[in-house]
Design a protein around this motif. Structure first.
Motif, PDB file in Angstrom:
ATOM      1  N   ARG A  65      -7.549   1.636  -4.422  1.00 18.44           N
ATOM      2  CA  ARG A  65      -7.616   0.240  -3.642  1.00 18.44           C
ATOM      3  C   ARG A  65      -6.559   0.607  -2.418  1.00 18.44           C
ATOM      4  NH1 ARG A  65      -9.582  -4.704  -4.989  1.00 18.44           N
ATOM      5  NH2 ARG A  65      -8.753  -6.137  -3.958  1.00 18.44           N
ATOM      6  N   LEU A  94      -5.753   2.814  -0.866  1.00 16.19           N
ATOM      7  CA  LEU A  94      -6.452   3.882  -0.056  1.00 16.19           C
ATOM      8  C   LEU A  94      -7.295   3.106   0.868  1.00 16.19           C
ATOM      9  CD1 LEU A  94      -6.892   7.491  -1.680  1.00 16.19           C
ATOM     10  CD2 LEU A  94      -5.087   6.778   0.058  1.00 16.19           C
ATOM     11  N   ARG A  95      -7.982   2.142   0.568  1.00 13.44           N
ATOM     12  CA  ARG A  95      -9.130   1.128   1.166  1.00 13.44           C
ATOM     13  C   ARG A  95      -8.230   0.147   2.007  1.00 13.44           C
ATOM     14  NH1 ARG A  95     -12.477  -0.886  -3.316  1.00 13.44           N
ATOM     15  NH2 ARG A  95     -14.136  -1.374  -1.497  1.00 13.44           N
ATOM     16  N   VAL A  96      -7.194  -0.351   1.456  1.00 16.20           N
ATOM     17  CA  VAL A  96      -6.174  -1.357   2.394  1.00 16.20           C
ATOM     18  C   VAL A  96      -5.790  -0.297   3.563  1.00 16.20           C
ATOM     19  CG1 VAL A  96      -3.982  -2.617   2.260  1.00 16.20           C
ATOM     20  CG2 VAL A  96      -5.699  -2.691   0.471  1.00 16.20           C
ATOM     21  N   ARG A  97      -5.434   0.895   3.358  1.00 18.41           N
ATOM     22  CA  ARG A  97      -4.923   1.674   4.405  1.00 18.41           C
ATOM     23  C   ARG A  97      -6.024   1.588   5.562  1.00 18.41           C
ATOM     24  NH1 ARG A  97      -2.531   8.155   3.989  1.00 18.41           N
ATOM     25  NH2 ARG A  97      -1.869   8.001   5.947  1.00 18.41           N
ATOM     26  N   THR A  98      -7.473   1.615   5.108  1.00 14.35           N
ATOM     27  CA  THR A  98      -8.449   1.616   6.326  1.00 14.35           C
ATOM     28  C   THR A  98      -8.255   0.483   7.061  1.00 14.35           C
ATOM     29  OG1 THR A  98      -9.894   2.903   4.774  1.00 14.35           O
ATOM     30  CG2 THR A  98     -10.961   1.819   6.633  1.00 14.35           C
ATOM     31  N   LEU A  99      -8.121  -0.742   6.541  1.00 18.97           N
ATOM     32  CA  LEU A  99      -7.857  -2.240   7.006  1.00 18.97           C
ATOM     33  C   LEU A  99      -6.895  -2.048   8.163  1.00 18.97           C
ATOM     34  CD1 LEU A  99      -8.354  -4.697   4.286  1.00 18.97           C
ATOM     35  CD2 LEU A  99     -10.115  -3.666   5.867  1.00 18.97           C
ATOM     36  N   ALA A 113       0.791  -1.224  -0.133  1.00 13.72           N
ATOM     37  CA  ALA A 113       0.046   0.007   0.063  1.00 13.72           C
ATOM     38  C   ALA A 113       0.742   1.209  -0.124  1.00 13.72           C
ATOM     39  CB  ALA A 113      -0.993   0.054   1.062  1.00 13.72           C
ATOM     40  N   TYR A 140      -5.239   0.627  -8.399  1.00 11.77           N
ATOM     41  CA  TYR A 140      -3.991   0.795  -7.684  1.00 11.77           C
ATOM     42  C   TYR A 140      -4.282   1.872  -6.533  1.00 11.77           C
ATOM     43  CZ  TYR A 140      -1.517  -1.851 -11.029  1.00 11.77           C
ATOM     44  OH  TYR A 140      -1.102  -2.503 -12.064  1.00 11.77           O
ATOM     45  N   TYR A 141      -4.488   3.217  -6.543  1.00  8.37           N
ATOM     46  CA  TYR A 141      -4.489   4.194  -5.666  1.00  8.37           C
ATOM     47  C   TYR A 141      -5.695   4.082  -4.770  1.00  8.37           C
ATOM     48  CZ  TYR A 141      -3.979   8.754  -3.657  1.00  8.37           C
ATOM     49  OH  TYR A 141      -4.009   9.653  -2.668  1.00  8.37           O
ATOM     50  N   HIS A 168       0.756   4.534   8.162  1.00  6.29           N
ATOM     51  CA  HIS A 168      -0.647   4.346   7.586  1.00  6.29           C
ATOM     52  C   HIS A 168      -1.753   4.860   8.406  1.00  6.29           C
ATOM     53  CE1 HIS A 168       0.581   2.821   3.683  1.00  6.29           C
ATOM     54  NE2 HIS A 168       1.020   2.014   4.221  1.00  6.29           N
ATOM     55  N   VAL A 218       2.256   2.449  -3.347  1.00  6.40           N
ATOM     56  CA  VAL A 218       1.401   3.212  -4.143  1.00  6.40           C
ATOM     57  C   VAL A 218       0.942   4.600  -3.559  1.00  6.40           C
ATOM     58  CG1 VAL A 218      -1.051   3.331  -4.820  1.00  6.40           C
ATOM     59  CG2 VAL A 218      -0.032   1.080  -4.837  1.00  6.40           C
TER      60      VAL A 218
END
Lengths: 106, 528
Positions: free
Chosen positions: B408, B410-415, B338, B405-406, B469, B341
């Motif tokens: 996605r 940012l959503r992984v950052r939420t996790l 993450a 990419y970007y 993150h 990106v």
């Protein structure tokens, strides 16, 4: 979603980035970009709920901790000459640049 | 022991008792620099000779005249019976990514090599206002892009005081090297993926990444604007607390500097850990990285790293902390992908301003027009690491790839953030006050061993980047010496704005290990 950055895409990126590269540097950067892209691909395997929001800052900014907006007042800098002195080329308070290419729109 | 080797709190005590002067403290640091630093980094270094390979090279620019004037001002105030400030007489270095008015501010890049900042970054201004002495601007990876300092355009790059054949880590490599070697007592660094904590671990010092927004970024040359955190580097926890006390807090010049009151970090420092819940996570005892074929492999961190962390947990438990095992942090492994990106998109955006027009380097080649000037200036001014970040940032944020990419990432950052939210939730299953982990998966690696492989270099930050993150604070403290003779760092992570708690836990651990034999070991450059 298994594409790699090919040479023509790479050249286009280099152009957009306003860069010029020697052949050796181009070869190194293209290889590293594709290696990084392999690492980035790990993200594709993560199941994400459709409603999962994005996070732009890790720490949530609420109205209570966000600084209050200041009024949009003009605040002069007291040493503008220090800023101008940093310009590679300046004259009479103006920044000088080479010819700016013009395109006439139809 | 020389004055330059004493803690800041001890120097200030002696200073206030008028047993020593600020001028004497400074002289001690300058003498140490003269003895062990070797030549400063330069754009035209010539050959790196035998002597260069034995010295530290923390500095790009020595600001000894500035520091002397500051020391004299402190001594004058003391003589007049005035309060000289909360960091009076303490010599510090500044990572050369912060603007300091009237000093060269290079970002360790050719493109800013001649830039003299017209204003001063808020954290530096706050330290100087409290009587600290700015000794110089120290080296880093170019624009902070690296974990070893080898990418600096200013060579020789910093070397690890514990073994000059090893890297000091990065990107705040000059900062940690200068503090570990007694060239300064404190340093101001920045941490975007681990750039304070990883080098602090490699050089056996204390490095604190505050909560995002706790310390102003005004005057910091931006890398990843949603990740960058200025923070203190010191040789002990108390000194780090004293420095954070001065630099933290809201700032009218930075709209992301949170409007949260700054706690008294010293008041609770010795309060111990009784009743605190400190977690261990299996997800921080292993790293996941792509091998040569791009296949993901998992590897446990070296046994002595896990042992150092478990030893710390045992000591904390003896002092009354409750150790919570098996805290799941399952998204830790996605921190680096993450980051590849998010940080690249932000870096590319921040690097577009270097164009040879307003400040910095401009090509000397003849050019036909403005566009050619841009291209030649950026081609000659940026090294390979900034170029890589610009190109990757543009690619993954391009309209046709952004969703993939970007967005996605940012959503992984939420996790990743949710892992921390669940671990620290006061009503949740784990209710942690802090998470205890290794800071890095290895000790300092040899110069040349990783540099050039931009993927492997990035994975050095796997255990530090999740906190960036998530925005949460983290501290790395010395946790032992490995069998290769190099320092091991252990890391504590806590919830938003819980720096006082982090410092208190780190201080308890520091006290509990004061008598351990590894604490007596000194960096190799100080043994000659």
């Amino acid at each position: 979603m298994s594409e790699f950055i090919d040479r023509s895409t790479f050249d286009h990126l280099v152009h957009l980035a306003a860069l010029e590269l020697s052949p050796e540097q181009a070869e190194y950067l293209l290889r590293e970009l594709n290696n990084q892209l392999k690492a980035i691909r790990e993200l594709e395997a993560i199941p994400l709920d459709a409603d999962l929001p994005v996070t732009l800052h890790g720490v949530p900014y609420t109205s209570s901790i966000s600084p209050t907006l200041r009024s949009d007042d003009w605040q002069p800098f007291d040493r503008p000459q220090d800023i101008l002195a940093q310009a590679p080329q300046a004259e009479d308070g103006y920044l000088i640049v080479p010819d700016i290419p013009h395109t006439t729109l139809e | 022991m020389e004055l330059c080797d004493l803690p800041a709190y001890e120097l200030m005590r002696l200073l206030r008792q008028r047993k020593i002067s600020a001028t004497e403290i400074l002289a001690s640091c300058l003498a140490r620099i003269e003895t062990i630093d070797g030549r400063p980094g330069s754009l035209e270094p010539g050959e790196i000779n035998e002597e260069d390979q034995q010295t530290v090279h923390a500095f790009i620019t020595l600001t000894d005249d500035r520091a002397r004037a500051q020391a004299m001002a402190v001594d004058k105030k003391l003589a007049a019976g005035e309060d000289p400030g909360r960091l009076a007489g303490v010599p510090f270095t500044v990572k050369d990514i912060f603007c300091v008015q009237g000093t060269r501010t290079t970002a360790a890049s050719r493109i800013l090599a001649n830039f003299v900042a017209p204003y001063t970054a808020t954290p530096v201004a706050r330290m100087e206002a409290e009587g600290a002495l700015m000794v110089g601007k120290v080296n880093l990876d170019e624009f902070t892009y690296g974990s070893s300092n080898e990418s600096s355009a200013f060579q020789p790059c910093p070397r690890n005081p514990w073994n000059p054949q090893r890297v000091p880590g990065g990107s705040s490599g000059g900062s940690v090297a200068s503090v570990a070697a007694g060239e300064a007592v404190l340093s101001l660094g920045t941490d975007t993926a681990g750039s304070i904590r990883q080098p602090a671990a490699f050089c056996g010092v204390v490095g604190l990444k505050p909560t995002y927004g706790r310390v102003s970024r005004y005057g910091l040359i931006a890398f990843g604007s949603s990740l960058d955190c200025p923070g203190p580097i010191a040789r002990n926890v108390t000194d780090a607390a004293m420095m954070l006390q001065v630099i933290a807090g809201p700032d009218a010049h930075d709209s992301t500097a949170a409007n949260v009151p700054v706690e008294d970090y010293l008041a609770q420092l010795e309060a111990g850990v009784k009743g605190l819940r400190i977690g261990l996570s299996p997800d921080y005892f292993k790293i996941t990285y792509p091998d040569e074929r791009g296949e993901y492999v998992q590897q446990a961190v070296p046994q002595e790293f896990e042992a150092a962390v478990r030893h710390a947990a045992d000591l904390l438990a003896k002092m009354g902390a409750e150790i919570i095992e098996d805290v799941p942090m399952p998204n830790t492994r996605y921190g680096i992908p993450a980051y590849f990106v998010i940080s690249r998109v932000e870096a590319a955006s921040n690097l577009h301003r270097y164009d040879g027009v307003k400040y910095g380097y401009r090509t000397m080649e003849p050019v036909r027009d403005l566009n050619e000037m841009y291209r030649k200036t950026r081609a000659e001014g940026f090294g390979p690491q900034p170029k890589l970040r610009i190109l990757m940032g543009m690619y993954v944020s391009a309209a046709q790839y952004s969703e993939q990419y970007y967005q996605r990432a940012l959503r992984v950052r939420t996790l990743i953030r949710r892992d921390f939210d669940q671990a620290f939730d006061p009503n949740g299953k784990y209710r942690l006050h802090a998470l205890l982990t290794p800071t890095t998966p290895t000790t300092a690696f040899p110069l040349g061993a990783v540099y050039g492989d931009s993927v492997l270099m990035q994975y050095a930050d796997q255990l530090t980047v999740p906190a960036n993150h998530a925005g949460v604070p983290g501290i790395s403290v010395p946790g032992g010496i490995a069998t290769d003779g190099l320092p091991i760092g252990i890391q504590f992570l806590a919830a938003d704005y819980q720096e006082a708690l982090l410092l208190r836990i780190a201080r308890a651990y520091e006290q509990a290990t004061e008598a351990e034999s590894w604490r007596q070991l000194k960096p190799m450059v100080l043994q000659r």
